[in-house]
Design a protein around this motif. Structure first.
Motif, PDB file in Angstrom:
ATOM      1  N   PRO A  94      -6.925  26.808 100.087  1.00  0.00           N
ATOM      2  CA  PRO A  94      -6.091  25.638  99.784  1.00  0.00           C
ATOM      3  C   PRO A  94      -4.599  25.929  99.901  1.00  0.00           C
ATOM      4  N   MET A  95      -4.196  27.174  99.624  1.00  0.00           N
ATOM      5  CA  MET A  95      -2.771  27.504  99.711  1.00  0.00           C
ATOM      6  C   MET A  95      -2.282  27.373 101.152  1.00  0.00           C
ATOM      7  N   PHE A 114       2.149  25.222  93.539  1.00  0.00           N
ATOM      8  CA  PHE A 114       1.334  26.189  94.272  1.00  0.00           C
ATOM      9  C   PHE A 114       0.007  26.535  93.605  1.00  0.00           C
ATOM     10  N   VAL A 115      -0.271  25.939  92.444  1.00  0.00           N
ATOM     11  CA  VAL A 115      -1.598  26.122  91.861  1.00  0.00           C
ATOM     12  C   VAL A 115      -2.266  24.761  91.673  1.00  0.00           C
ATOM     13  N   SER A 119      -6.250  21.018  93.348  1.00  0.00           N
ATOM     14  CA  SER A 119      -6.772  19.644  93.323  1.00  0.00           C
ATOM     15  C   SER A 119      -7.022  19.143  94.739  1.00  0.00           C
ATOM     16  N   TYR A 120      -6.108  19.456  95.633  1.00  0.00           N
ATOM     17  CA  TYR A 120      -6.265  19.039  97.020  1.00  0.00           C
ATOM     18  C   TYR A 120      -7.531  19.653  97.623  1.00  0.00           C
ATOM     19  N   GLY A 121      -7.749  20.932  97.322  1.00  0.00           N
ATOM     20  CA  GLY A 121      -8.931  21.622  97.834  1.00  0.00           C
ATOM     21  C   GLY A 121     -10.203  21.007  97.292  1.00  0.00           C
ATOM     22  N   LEU A 122     -10.217  20.722  95.982  1.00  0.00           N
ATOM     23  CA  LEU A 122     -11.409  20.118  95.388  1.00  0.00           C
ATOM     24  C   LEU A 122     -11.663  18.739  95.993  1.00  0.00           C
ATOM     25  N   TRP A 123     -10.585  18.020  96.270  1.00  0.00           N
ATOM     26  CA  TRP A 123     -10.713  16.692  96.867  1.00  0.00           C
ATOM     27  C   TRP A 123     -11.315  16.801  98.269  1.00  0.00           C
ATOM     28  N   LEU A 124     -10.885  17.835  99.009  1.00  0.00           N
ATOM     29  CA  LEU A 124     -11.430  18.042 100.360  1.00  0.00           C
ATOM     30  C   LEU A 124     -12.917  18.367 100.324  1.00  0.00           C
ATOM     31  N   ALA A 125     -13.319  19.046  99.229  1.00  0.00           N
ATOM     32  CA  ALA A 125     -14.705  19.524  99.169  1.00  0.00           C
ATOM     33  C   ALA A 125     -15.625  18.512  98.511  1.00  0.00           C
ATOM     34  N   ARG A 126     -15.134  17.247  98.335  1.00  0.00           N
ATOM     35  CA  ARG A 126     -15.906  16.311  97.503  1.00  0.00           C
ATOM     36  C   ARG A 126     -17.179  15.795  98.186  1.00  0.00           C
ATOM     37  N   ALA A 127     -17.205  15.725  99.545  1.00  0.00           N
ATOM     38  CA  ALA A 127     -18.330  15.075 100.224  1.00  0.00           C
ATOM     39  C   ALA A 127     -19.608  15.901 100.112  1.00  0.00           C
ATOM     40  N   ALA A 160     -14.926  25.314 104.244  1.00  0.00           N
ATOM     41  CA  ALA A 160     -14.327  26.477 103.584  1.00  0.00           C
ATOM     42  C   ALA A 160     -14.180  26.208 102.089  1.00  0.00           C
ATOM     43  N   MET A 161     -13.654  25.044 101.748  1.00  0.00           N
ATOM     44  CA  MET A 161     -13.464  24.713 100.335  1.00  0.00           C
ATOM     45  C   MET A 161     -14.802  24.600  99.625  1.00  0.00           C
ATOM     46  N   ALA A 162     -15.786  23.982 100.296  1.00  0.00           N
ATOM     47  CA  ALA A 162     -17.098  23.811  99.669  1.00  0.00           C
ATOM     48  C   ALA A 162     -17.736  25.163  99.362  1.00  0.00           C
ATOM     49  N   SER A 163     -17.552  26.141 100.277  1.00  0.00           N
ATOM     50  CA  SER A 163     -18.155  27.450 100.023  1.00  0.00           C
ATOM     51  C   SER A 163     -17.510  28.101  98.806  1.00  0.00           C
ATOM     52  N   ILE A 164     -16.211  27.813  98.596  1.00  0.00           N
ATOM     53  CA  ILE A 164     -15.547  28.365  97.419  1.00  0.00           C
ATOM     54  C   ILE A 164     -16.029  27.668  96.155  1.00  0.00           C
ATOM     55  N   VAL A 165     -16.210  26.333  96.251  1.00  0.00           N
ATOM     56  CA  VAL A 165     -16.722  25.589  95.098  1.00  0.00           C
ATOM     57  C   VAL A 165     -18.092  26.139  94.695  1.00  0.00           C
ATOM     58  N   CYS A 166     -18.886  26.538  95.683  1.00  0.00           N
ATOM     59  CA  CYS A 166     -20.204  27.092  95.378  1.00  0.00           C
ATOM     60  C   CYS A 166     -20.112  28.394  94.585  1.00  0.00           C
TER      61      CYS A 166
END
Lengths: 283, 290
Positions: free
Chosen positions: A131-132, B41-42, B47-55, B266-272
């Motif tokens: 994300p960064m 930067f946090v 939040s943006y990353g979680l939003w991307l991984a929402r689907a 990428a984000m979804a794999s991190i959410v996992c």
């Protein structure tokens, strides 16, 4: 002279039996790097434990940028230095201000901020990198040194704040009270009382942030890409792109790159061990 | 004295303007720089990353990607086997370095080197050492046995083992040092008393050393697990995730998807990975914020 007893010899032998493998295990990758750095190409690839013709020619090639892979060596060295120092100074400024505010001024909500910072400290850095990277793109900072500096400050400051807060909690409250009684303003208190007393911890935290930024590979490789913008570790990683990489030059560059942090570590070891490990894991 | 620095004596009902004392105003001002960094930067990236991984489609795609399953298993092996092995060695070596010998003090100075030098050049050094044709390891094997050594990084199990070894090489000194600090804090009198009573080496460890170090040891193990989840370099620079993407761990997999321009994957794999991370983080927070 008293001869050692059989029992003492036995203990010593057992200690050596542990010590020698530990020594070999520790030194092999470093020695291998050093060996390549002083070997001409044909010796480096021969698998000898000491080159037939040790030479400093590799260092000369690196310093005079006499190879395709090394044409931007000095500017990359400069980039690494500037980014590390900038991240160190910024982290130190942000963390000292925050720790003073939380620990000495007992600002309302300070504890919550501390806990949020700690939470950031526990996010694995590689997870925040994805994300960064996108965020820096949104801010228009990609391929700009500020992106890496700010990313390093983000990663270094939680731990810095935490270490500084632990250290400043140990300073007696009476000190602040006495200074205020004498008419010191808050800023004077910070400048004339707090910062001088915190010097050892500040040195430790500054060194920590500088080393963190100097050693960083992942963020540097994501955020910077132009050959004249990247830092040394990214340049080292780029050597791998070619099949016929000049490994002896790669190892020489790596050796030069590894020297400053090792030197800094040993010079400031006293501070690092006292200031950081004591704070690192408090059981 | 109206102004107390500790700010504990909140004034009960003053006019609003004077409710905050001057030091408290300064306190807020001094927190602003960190707050800005934290928000920009946090909070925003996360939040943006979680939003991307929402689907949910992302997770279905991950589920059907064999590389993801392999990376998840590799990560578990890395954590469960690698970290526990490392911490056991560190516990053992902390006892070794606690011995009072001049040569052991010198050895400890060298022992810290892997931690003090950057990891990139040393990992690359190991990578070349393991090169099947030109690497030092196989050349020595050839000289000794006249047979070709294994192709170290071409077998996924061996390559992952090597990545774990590189990780241990790098971070063992740090944890040994921490455990050594814990060990040196134990009072020497207890060991002397035990020696008088004729306790064996094993009994001393079981009844004196271990009870005083247990908490520290568990904390270190958990902390090391959290950090190791983010260890990108050991795998990426040694094996590059190969052969055939079989040695990825979650941290390198996220970057792999990113390089393939599949940001939401990428984000979804991190959410996992969060179910693995969050309990550890919660536990550490409770320990450290005491």
């Amino acid at each position: 002279m008293k001869l050692p007893s059989l029992r003492e010899v036995g203990t010593e032998a057992r200690l050596l039996l542990i010590g020698i493998p530990v020594f070999i295990w520790t030194m092999i990758p470093i020695y291998h790097m050093f060996l390549f750095a002083i070997s001409p190409k044909e010796d480096a690839f021969s698998g000898k434990l000491w080159p037939a013709h040790p030479t400093l020619n590799n260092f000369k090639i690196v310093f005079y940028q006499e190879h395709y892979f090394l044409r931007d060596f000095w500017i990359q060295f400069w980039n690494s230095t500037v980014i590390a120092l900038a991240a160190g100074v910024l982290t130190l400024f942000i963390a000292t201000a925050a720790a003073f505010s939380i620990s000495r001024l007992r600002v309302p909500g300070g504890r919550a901020v501390m806990n949020l910072a700690l939470l950031t400290y526990f996010i694995p850095a590689a997870f925040l990198a994805v994300p960064m990277y996108r965020t820096m793109g949104n801010y228009g900072l990609l391929n700009n040194h500020w992106s890496l500096i700010l990313a390093m400050v983000t990663i270094a400051s939680p731990y810095a704040i935490w270490v500084l807060k632990q250290a400043s909690d140990k300073l007696p409250v009476e000190l602040d009270e006495a200074a205020t009684m004498d008419g010191a303003t808050t800023l004077q208190l910070f400048r004339l009382v707090y910062v001088p007393l915190m010097m050892p911890s500040l040195v430790a935290v500054g060194t920590y942030a500088i080393l963190l930024a100097w050693n960083e590979y992942l963020y540097a490789f994501l955020l910077l890409s132009r050959d004249t913008d990247i830092t040394l570790p990214v340049a080292l990683g780029n050597f791998l792109a070619a099949d016929d990489s000049p490994w002896e030059l790669l190892m020489t560059t790596g050796f030069i790159y590894a020297l400053p942090p090792a030197a800094i570590y040993y010079v400031f070891k006293r501070y690092m061990v006292g200031g950081l490990t004591a704070g690192a894991v408090k059981s | 004295m109206a102004i107390t620095l500790s700010g504990d004596h909140a004034i009960s009902s003053p006019p609003l303007s004077s409710r905050l004392t001057t030091p408290q105003v300064w306190g807020i001002v001094l927190l602003v720089p960190y707050a800005l960094v934290f928000l920009a930067f946090v909070v925003y990236p996360v939040s943006y990353g979680l939003w991307l991984a929402r689907a949910p489609a992302n997770y279905v795609a991950l589920w059907h990607d064999p590389i993801f399953a392999r990376a998840a298993v590799n990560t578990l092996i890395f954590l469960v086997v690698g970290i526990n092995l490392k911490m056991l060695i560190a516990l053992f070596l902390s006892g070794f370095f606690a011995q009072q010998r001049v040569w052991i003090r010198w050895l400890s100075v060298l022992f810290i080197l892997p931690w003090a030098v950057p990891s990139i050049p040393t990992i690359l050094s190991v990578r070349f050492m393991l090169n099947p044709e030109w690497g030092m390891v196989n050349q020595i094997i050839f000289k000794l046995t006249a047979e070709d050594g294994p192709n170290w990084l071409n077998d996924p199990a061996v390559a992952l083992g090597m990545a774990i070894a590189v990780h241990i090489w790098k971070s063992l000194p740090f944890w040994t040092l921490i455990l050594l600090t814990g060990r040196l804090a134990i009072s020497h009198d207890m060991y002397e008393a035990a020696a008088v009573d004729g306790a064996t080496w094993m009994q001393k460890f079981r009844y004196i050393t271990w009870p005083s170090m247990r908490t520290l040891y568990v904390t270190c193990t958990l902390l090391s697990m959290i950090w190791t989840l983010g260890d990108f370099n050991s795998v990426y620079l040694l094996t590059g995730g190969g052969p055939a993407d079989l040695t990825h761990v979650l941290s390198t997999l996220g970057i792999r998807y990113l390089r393939l321009d599949q940001l939401s994957l990428a984000m979804a794999s991190i959410v996992c990975a969060l179910p693995l991370v969050l309990p550890l983080v919660y536990f550490m927070m409770k320990r450290l914020s005491r």
